[in-house]
Each structure stands twice: as structure tokens, then as C-alpha cells.
Scaffold this motif. Structure first.
Motif, PDB file in Angstrom:
ATOM      1  N   LEU A 113      18.661 -11.535   9.475  1.00 35.57           N
ATOM      2  CA  LEU A 113      18.548 -11.575   8.019  1.00 35.57           C
ATOM      3  C   LEU A 113      19.296 -12.784   7.471  1.00 35.57           C
ATOM      4  N   LYS A 114      18.870 -13.278   6.303  1.00 36.10           N
ATOM      5  CA  LYS A 114      19.593 -14.359   5.650  1.00 36.10           C
ATOM      6  C   LYS A 114      20.995 -13.863   5.319  1.00 36.10           C
ATOM      7  N   THR A 115      21.997 -14.585   5.797  1.00 35.72           N
ATOM      8  CA  THR A 115      23.373 -14.088   5.772  1.00 35.72           C
ATOM      9  C   THR A 115      24.310 -15.026   5.025  1.00 35.72           C
ATOM     10  N   TYR A 116      25.220 -14.444   4.256  1.00 35.88           N
ATOM     11  CA  TYR A 116      26.238 -15.197   3.521  1.00 35.88           C
ATOM     12  C   TYR A 116      27.616 -14.669   3.933  1.00 35.88           C
TER      13      TYR A 116
ATOM     14  N   GLY B  76      22.039 -16.352  -8.990  1.00 41.79           N
ATOM     15  CA  GLY B  76      20.717 -16.158  -8.408  1.00 41.79           C
ATOM     16  C   GLY B  76      20.492 -16.824  -7.079  1.00 41.79           C
ATOM     17  N   GLU B  77      21.587 -17.185  -6.386  1.00 39.58           N
ATOM     18  CA  GLU B  77      21.441 -17.803  -5.060  1.00 39.58           C
ATOM     19  C   GLU B  77      20.957 -16.796  -4.027  1.00 39.58           C
ATOM     20  N   MET B  78      21.246 -15.519  -4.277  1.00 38.75           N
ATOM     21  CA  MET B  78      20.803 -14.468  -3.371  1.00 38.75           C
ATOM     22  C   MET B  78      19.751 -13.605  -4.056  1.00 38.75           C
ATOM     23  N   LYS B  79      18.816 -13.126  -3.268  1.00 41.72           N
ATOM     24  CA  LYS B  79      17.767 -12.266  -3.799  1.00 41.72           C
ATOM     25  C   LYS B  79      18.109 -10.807  -3.508  1.00 41.72           C
ATOM     26  N   LEU B  80      18.044  -9.982  -4.544  1.00 39.13           N
ATOM     27  CA  LEU B  80      18.260  -8.550  -4.380  1.00 39.13           C
ATOM     28  C   LEU B  80      17.008  -7.910  -3.775  1.00 39.13           C
TER      29      LEU B  80
ATOM     30  N   ASN C 109      20.339  -3.670  -7.794  1.00 44.01           N
ATOM     31  CA  ASN C 109      20.064  -4.263  -9.096  1.00 44.01           C
ATOM     32  C   ASN C 109      21.299  -4.974  -9.639  1.00 44.01           C
ATOM     33  N   LYS C 110      21.088  -5.847 -10.620  1.00 43.28           N
ATOM     34  CA  LYS C 110      22.178  -6.648 -11.174  1.00 43.28           C
ATOM     35  C   LYS C 110      23.220  -5.795 -11.892  1.00 43.28           C
TER      36      LYS C 110
ATOM     37  N   VAL D  92      15.004  -7.167   3.602  1.00 45.32           N
ATOM     38  CA  VAL D  92      13.574  -7.490   3.545  1.00 45.32           C
ATOM     39  C   VAL D  92      12.772  -6.199   3.376  1.00 45.32           C
ATOM     40  N   ASP D  93      11.620  -6.332   2.761  1.00 36.87           N
ATOM     41  CA  ASP D  93      10.760  -5.172   2.506  1.00 36.87           C
ATOM     42  C   ASP D  93       9.849  -4.938   3.706  1.00 36.87           C
ATOM     43  N   LYS D  94      10.465  -4.524   4.780  1.00 34.53           N
ATOM     44  CA  LYS D  94       9.720  -4.265   6.007  1.00 34.53           C
ATOM     45  C   LYS D  94      10.256  -2.991   6.652  1.00 34.53           C
ATOM     46  N   LYS D  95       9.487  -2.399   7.541  1.00 35.37           N
ATOM     47  CA  LYS D  95       9.917  -1.189   8.230  1.00 35.37           C
ATOM     48  C   LYS D  95      11.042  -1.506   9.210  1.00 35.37           C
ATOM     49  N   LYS D  96      11.973  -0.556   9.301  1.00 34.89           N
ATOM     50  CA  LYS D  96      13.084  -0.744  10.226  1.00 34.89           C
ATOM     51  C   LYS D  96      12.854   0.113  11.476  1.00 34.89           C
TER      52      LYS D  96
END
Length: 291
Positions: free
Chosen positions: A115-118, A133-137, A153-154, A177-181
Motif C-alpha cells: 500500500l502507499k505508505t507514509y 490532501g496529500e493522502m487519499k481517504l 472521513n475528514k 484500496v477498494d479491493k477484497k482482502k
């Protein structure tokens, strides 16, 4: 061959099942709690005891690196390795997996999808990145100590960040991500997976990713949580201590425990066969014990 199992003060039902099955593969199986172990270092080297039993007389160590005792388990495992004993979970692997960001960095560098990681040293940095807004919820915040928190949510950002700030520790945040785990238990060349309460049949490309992870970490038994991305996987988490019982209802308790015990015995046999010095020492020890 003798097996030493290190666990909590009282073995769980799952561990009892393992112990019963291990007895079919090892001439002796001994369980002890980390609380009962004494480690002595002197001019002669190191010695390990549990209730006056010399633990370095055992050939195989099965020690699950739980968070509470991970430092102790690492030290104990290192001593077994230095004494040329087979360990199921190598000390280098325990050390790497203990640091989540280092683990993720290692996977990413090796080309494993994650996953995109910070990463930030404090909550304010993460808060500003979210505000800008650098990260997407949604994102998941994963403190080094404590449970992970999902921000959907914000409106919940400030409250959650304020709570995390009190922890005063580095923080890792990942975009979900909106995918199955899928949850995957890998034991040697065997795979057991479940997705949304059902068995999941891994594709060859997905298996190859898991093989690559295992080779990278130097371990043969582990649990992986990942998102299904077409024929590939996006890794979410890696656990050195698999939740074996989570797969019992899908594949059967006997199947899982038998596979684990058989794999450990087989791996230990290969370890001693490939190491001539260890093999010779083992033969000498057996002859000495026989006399």
C-alpha cells in the motif's frame, strides 16, 4: 531429535494440539514458558535452563515471537543459532518484522507490491498531509505500539490524530484500496487462504509473490494479509506468528497442525544433513548418550 517449544505461561488449546502432533515426529517434546528460563553468560559461553533442564540439549526451537516477549525471544533464538541449532523463526527475521516501516521498505525495495505508505515522527506531520490532501481517504494509521485506526472521513481526522499525538511515537499511515482482502497462511510449499469467509484459491502469480516474500525474509511459515489486485497481491500486513486457528474452520485443525509439524521436522532434517559439522556433532552426541 528433540523439540523445544517456547510459549506463554499456560499453553493455548491450539498449542496443545501442536504439541500432541509434534510427538509423532520428535522423540521428545518439551514446552516451557519464557518466564521459567534462565540465561547465563560466563567465560565458558552461554547456558540456558528451564527448571534445571538444559535447553541447548534440544535440536529444534519452536518459539513464536509474540510482541510482549519479542526481545527475549530474539535473544534466545540467537543463542540457539550460534550453537548451530535449527530454529523455526530466525532471529534476523524477527528483528526485521519487528520494525513495520523497515519491513515495508524491504518489501518495496524488492519489488513486492504494498500500500502507499507514509512515515512521520509525530502526528502533526500526518495531520498536515491529510489536511492538504496529500493522502487519499480512507487511510489506516498504524502506531508502533497500540492498535491501528482507520480514518474514513475528514471529520474524524482531528479527533483521531489528537489521540495518537498523546502516544508520542513515530506513526505509519497507509492509503487503503477498494479491493477484497485475503488472508494467507503459507507453510513451506503449501498455501491456505480465505477471502470473505470462504476458501480462496491462489493464482500462480500470487503464489510467486509469497515465495519471494518468504525468500526475502528467510522464513518458511508466515501469515500474509493482502488485497487482491487482479492476478497479483498488494501486501497489507505480514505476521510472523500466524493465527493458525483462524484457518481451522476452512481447512481442518488436523490438516493445519499436521502440515506445520511435518514441515518443521523435514526442515530440521535438511538443516542437519546440509551442515556436516552439525551432523558430526550430533552423531558424537548420540553415541555419547548411547554409552
Amino acid at each position: 531429535m528433540k523439540l523445544l517449544i517456547l510459549g506463554r505461561e499456560k499453553p493455548t488449546e491450539t498449542m496443545v494440539s501442536f504439541m500432541d502432533t509434534f510427538k509423532s515426529y520428535f522423540e521428545k517434546v518439551y514446552y516451557t514458558s519464557w518466564k521459567n528460563i534462565n540465561i547465563d553468560l560466563d567465560e565458558r559461553g552461554s547456558s540456558l535452563f528451564s527448571k534445571n533442564k538444559e535447553l541447548l540439549s534440544f535440536d529444534v526451537l519452536f518459539a513464536l515471537p509474540k510482541k510482549k516477549t519479542i526481545d527475549f525471544t530474539t535473544s534466545l533464538t540467537s543463542i540457539f543459532e550460534m550453537n548451530r541449532k535449527y530454529v523455526c523463526f530466525p532471529s534476523d527475521t524477527i528483528t526485521l518484522c519487528k520494525d513495520l516501516f523497515l519491513l515495508l521498505f524491504t518489501l518495496k525495495t524488492a519489488g513486492i507490491p504494498i500500500l502507499k505508505t507514509y512515515y512521520a515522527t509525530n502526528a502533526e506531520i500526518l495531520k498536515s498531509r491529510l489536511d492538504e490532501g496529500e493522502m487519499k481517504l480512507p487511510v489506516v494509521v498504524r502506531p508502533k505500539i497500540g492498535s491501528e485506526i482507520v480514518i474514513n472521513n475528514k471529520e474524524s481526522i482531528s479527533t483521531i490524530i489528537d489521540t495518537l499525538e498523546k502516544l508520542d511515537q513515530p506513526l505509519i499511515m497507509q492509503e487503503l484500496v477498494d479491493k477484497k482482502k485475503v488472508k494467507i497462511l503459507s507453510i513451506g510449499t503449501s498455501f491456505f487462504a480465505e477471502d470473505d469467509g470462504k476458501k480462496y484459491e491462489l493464482l500462480n502469480e500470487q503464489k510467486n509473490i509469497i515465495y519471494k516474500i518468504k525468500q526475502l525474509l528467510g522464513v518458511e511459515i508466515l501469515e500474509i494479509e493482502a488485497f487482491i489486485d487482479g492476478n497479483s497481491l498488494v501486501v497489507y500486513n505480514i505476521s510472523q506468528v500466524p493465527h493458525f486457528n483462524a484457518f481451522f474452520s476452512y481447512y481442518g485443525e488436523d490438516t493445519i497442525t499436521e502440515k506445520v509439524c511435518k514441515h518443521i521436522k523435514s526442515s530440521a532434517d535438511i538443516f542437519y544433513e546440509k551442515n556436516p559439522l552439525v551432523k558430526m556433532m550430533s552423531i558424537i552426541k548420540k553415541n555419547k548418550d548411547g554409552n
